[in-house]
Scaffold this motif. Structure first.
Motif, short mmCIF file in Angstrom:
data_model
loop_
_atom_site.label_atom_id
_atom_site.label_comp_id
_atom_site.label_asym_id
_atom_site.label_seq_id
_atom_site.Cartn_x
_atom_site.Cartn_y
_atom_site.Cartn_z
N UNK A 3 5.44 17.32 -2.31
CA UNK A 3 4.43 17.67 -1.31
C UNK A 3 4.25 16.60 -0.23
N UNK A 4 4.50 15.35 -0.62
CA UNK A 4 4.24 14.28 0.33
C UNK A 4 5.49 13.46 0.57
N UNK B 98 1.71 14.11 4.29
CA UNK B 98 1.94 15.49 3.93
C UNK B 98 3.21 16.00 4.60
N UNK C 279 -4.30 30.78 -13.48
CA UNK C 279 -4.28 29.50 -12.78
C UNK C 279 -4.14 29.68 -11.27
N UNK D 49 0.86 -1.17 0.00
CA UNK D 49 0.00 0.00 0.00
C UNK D 49 0.90 1.23 0.00
N UNK E 261 -3.38 5.23 7.28
CA UNK E 261 -4.61 5.66 6.62
C UNK E 261 -5.25 6.80 7.40
N UNK F 190 2.06 24.64 -20.26
CA UNK F 190 3.15 23.77 -19.81
C UNK F 190 4.19 24.60 -19.05
N UNK G 116 2.86 25.41 -15.71
CA UNK G 116 2.81 24.25 -14.82
C UNK G 116 4.20 23.89 -14.33
N UNK H 166 4.32 16.51 -13.07
CA UNK H 166 3.11 16.43 -12.25
C UNK H 166 3.21 15.28 -11.25
N UNK H 167 3.75 14.15 -11.74
CA UNK H 167 3.93 13.03 -10.84
C UNK H 167 4.96 13.37 -9.77
N UNK I 192 5.97 17.19 -18.80
CA UNK I 192 4.90 17.73 -17.97
C UNK I 192 4.26 16.63 -17.12
N UNK I 193 4.03 15.47 -17.73
CA UNK I 193 3.42 14.37 -16.98
C UNK I 193 4.33 13.95 -15.83
N UNK J 172 4.15 15.26 -6.46
CA UNK J 172 3.68 14.52 -5.28
C UNK J 172 4.83 14.24 -4.32
N UNK J 173 6.02 13.97 -4.90
CA UNK J 173 7.17 13.67 -4.05
C UNK J 173 7.63 14.92 -3.29
N UNK K 278 0.82 8.23 1.66
CA UNK K 278 1.25 9.61 1.45
C UNK K 278 1.19 10.35 2.78
#
Lengths: 312, 371
Positions: free
Chosen positions: B353-354, B12, B86, B7, B371, B294, B297, B346-347, B342-343, B350-351, B10
């Motif tokens: 922020x979390x 924060x 944005x 599992x 959880x 782009x 972002x 975006x992925x 860009x993809x 997450x690293x 994440x």
């Protein structure tokens, strides 16, 4: 005035509507789960060229359609992972998918340029029924995917509003916290329906390529149909049955310029006719909005927002 | 259904380390390039040659770097256009269409006003007309967004397609004001000499580059230091708090979108006073407006970082465009790489922020806590 052209136009409008129904249904399933996938246009393009290559290499239209749908699901899974697992901004992720898909499709399409579609999907023959004047060619002159698309919309409506999984899907888009409290995995449901949605969009793109286009014309193959499909979902209030109606309506406006040209009605500038479907969508979109009408329209309340249990 | 025994959890991050803010975008670009390399290998091209060529043509040659800066002039403008909207959660993704209108507005001023004004006055007038046309193109989406809540995402995008038809119309219609009357081949009518700037030396870089830098700086200041910028920040953070504080969200929405549209229009007008000198119908295939999204972002909508991401991304585009010339690699690989970067970015976000780690699912206690 030549009646035949208008009959042909109605048939063509319904045919174009097929892509729109499939793409919009795909977007609808995705959005009902709370995920906003703006990458529809990119998925349409990539699945279109994939289906062309597969059909061209194997000589089988059906394989083309299957490959196209699978590629659609694959691309949608990128969006699903980014927006559900990584909680990325879904709008930017969708746009990235459009850019990526357009580049990928044009790259893959390089060897297909100038080639014509040799294996096409043929309309089903209903024998004497297809010969009935006016109604025959319109109602009984389509191919199997068109009938399938309409059937899918009807089934989708039943599924969404009268089955348990449909209820769970709607709940995930409206109130993911409740679904989570029920012991269901919001992430799993969202990923699943984003991929199912992607495969429907992929089927639409493949069909557009194999039944409607004479060949691969880069981005002109889809020409913004993906974006129209997204607007169509809003227009239909996230209800599958209304998608059929809206798609036929938009099919007509998309087909009108060609018919008028064939009829040599030239007092309307062709540029204006080209704008017509987009203009019609825009006007419909504005006409359907009222202050605070997002919920009245039926938009899933959690659309576009990632679900995080402890940040409720 | 298959049960995955792991599992992903994440957590924060309390505060994002500066090190990560720099490292993550860099790693994203590298990951995208690696992905691209695999793809190139699979399709029979040499990734190393491709990348060396791209780098040389994008950054490491006189023509390369000046072309990159020239392109960044446009992309910085469309980038701040996107980022400015944005950051207030207004998704103006129709910058592309507003840029077309900027071209039309700029060309109109450049042709209609003739050679009566000195260049020093004429060029700003052309730029303003372009910006005005861009703002006009977003007026309806801005109005219905602020009054009725109509999705600006769909409306601005639909207007892009309408704008593309408009560009084709003004160039291909015989006798059109914007069409060159002296050639049978459809092309744009040149603007007055006083409305065209000279490029620097033998390069294709125009002084408008510095205009773009100044505008980026000015907007950064507006957002950070003015009351208007403060209002934007409050509405972006909490529309409810803004409402109770008596901030008119509607009016701010309207202004932010109009400014965003004006910036994309300005980008179009910069092409008129710079490299084009006329409406170039091929603009509708170049996607400078989309590229702005782009750029925004990649800079995480930070107006200060837009200049950096704009130049980097332009280099990638210039290098990618030259691939077709220097090698036989299809030009589209460049577009694909842009999307991939860009993809991955975006992925990667997450690293940043979390704190992400993987736990075994059957370890119930971990699961509950995580959880």
């Amino acid at each position: 005035m030549n009646e035949n052209i208008w009959i042909l136009m109605s048939g063509d409008a319904i045919a174009i509507a097929t892509t729109l129904i499939l793409a919009a249904l795909g977007a609808l399933f995705t959005e009902r789960s709370g995920v906003l996938n703006l990458g529809i246009e990119g998925i349409l393009l990539t699945s279109a060229i994939s289906s062309f290559l597969a059909a061209d290499a194997s000589g089988s239209v059906w394989l083309g359609l299957i490959v196209g749908s699978l590629i659609g699901a694959l691309l949608a899974s990128i969006h699903a992972v980014l927006s559900v697992v990584f909680r990325a901004n879904q709008i930017v992720a969708g746009l990235a998918l459009v850019i990526f898909g357009t580049g990928l499709a044009n790259f893959l399409g390089k060897p297909a340029e100038g080639k014509t579609v040799t294996t096409v999907i043929k309309p089903i023959s209903f024998g004497p029924l297809s010969d009935i004047p006016v109604i025959g060619p319109i109602v009984f002159g389509q191919d199997i995917i068109t009938y399938l698309a309409i059937a899918l919309a009807i089934v989708a409506s039943r599924y969404l509003f009268s089955t348990r999984p449909g209820l769970e899907l709607r709940a995930t888009g409206d109130d993911p916290a409740t679904v989570d409290a029920q012991g269901l995995s919001v992430a799993r449901i969202r990923i699943r329906y984003t991929m199912i949605g992607g495969s429907l969009v992929g089927l639409g793109g493949s069909w557009l390529m194999l039944a409607q286009s004479a060949g691969w014309h880069q981005a002109a193959t889809t020409n913004g149909l993906g974006w129209i499909a997204l607007a169509l979902v809003v227009f239909a209030g996230w209800r599958p049955m209304r998608i059929i109606f809206g798609a036929v309506l938009f099919g007509f406006t998309l087909q009108l310029p060609f018919t008028l040209q064939a009829e040599q009605i030239t007092f309307i500038p062709s540029a204006f006719l080209e704008m017509l479907p987009y203009l019609a969508t825009l006007i419909a979109l504005i006409a359907l909005s009222r202050p605070g009408s997002r919920n009245l329209l039926g938009a899933p309340r959690a659309l576009g927002t990632p679900f995080v249990r402890d940040e409720r | 259904m298959l049960r995955i025994p792991f599992r992903v959890v994440f957590e924060q991050r309390g505060e994002t380390a500066r090190r990560l803010s720099l490292l993550v975008p860099l790693a994203s670009v590298l990951a995208a390039l690696f992905f691209g390399a695999l793809f190139l290998l699979a399709t029979g091209y040499s990734p190393i040659d491709t990348y060396i060529n791209m780098f040389r043509d994008g950054f490491a040659s006189f023509n390369g770097i000046t072309d990159t800066l020239a392109l960044s002039t446009v992309l910085i403008c469309t980038g701040i256009s996107a980022a400015f909207a944005f950051q207030m959660n207004l998704y103006n993704i129709g910058g592309e269409g507003q840029l077309y209108l900027g071209l039309i507005g700029g060309a109109w001023a450049g042709i209609a006003l003739g050679d009566h004004l000195p260049t020093l006055l004429m060029v700003p007038v052309v730029l303003l007309c372009g910006a005005f046309a861009g703002a006009a193109w977003i007026f309806v989406p801005a109005f219905v967004r602020s009054r009725l809540g109509t999705s600006e995402i769909v409306s601005t995008l639909l207007l892009t397609y309408i704008g593309a038809s408009l560009i084709k119309h003004v160039i291909y219609t015989p006798g059109s004001f914007f069409r060159n009357p002296n050639t049978s081949f459809p092309q744009g009518r040149l603007v007055a000499d006083s409305a065209s700037l000279d490029s620097f030396g033998s390069s294709r870089l125009y002084p408008t580059f510095f205009v773009a830098l100044v505008i980026a700086g000015a907007l950064y200041w507006v957002v950070k230091r003015t009351e208007f910028g403060y209002r934007i920040n409050v509405i972006a953070d909490s529309p409810k708090a803004a409402y109770y504080a008596g901030i008119h969200a509607n009016r701010t929405t309207m202004w932010v979108m109009l400014i965003s549209g004006a910036l994309s229009g300005l980008a179009g007008a910069m092409l008129i006073v710079g490299p084009y000198g006329k409406i170039e119908p091929s603009i509708i295939t170049l996607g400078y407006g989309y590229a702005g999204i782009v750029v925004a972002a990649l800079a995480r909508n930070n107006l200060g970082l837009i200049i950096v991401s704009g130049i980097l991304f332009s280099g990638l585009k210039v290098g990618g465009n030259n691939l077709q010339v220097t090698t036989d690699t299809p030009i589209h690989i460049g577009v694909m790489l842009q999307g991939a970067i860009l993809l991955f970015a975006l992925g990667g976000e997450a690293f940043r922020r979390y704190h992400i780690h993987v736990v075994r699912v059957h370890d119930v206690s971990t699961k509950k806590v995580a959880a």
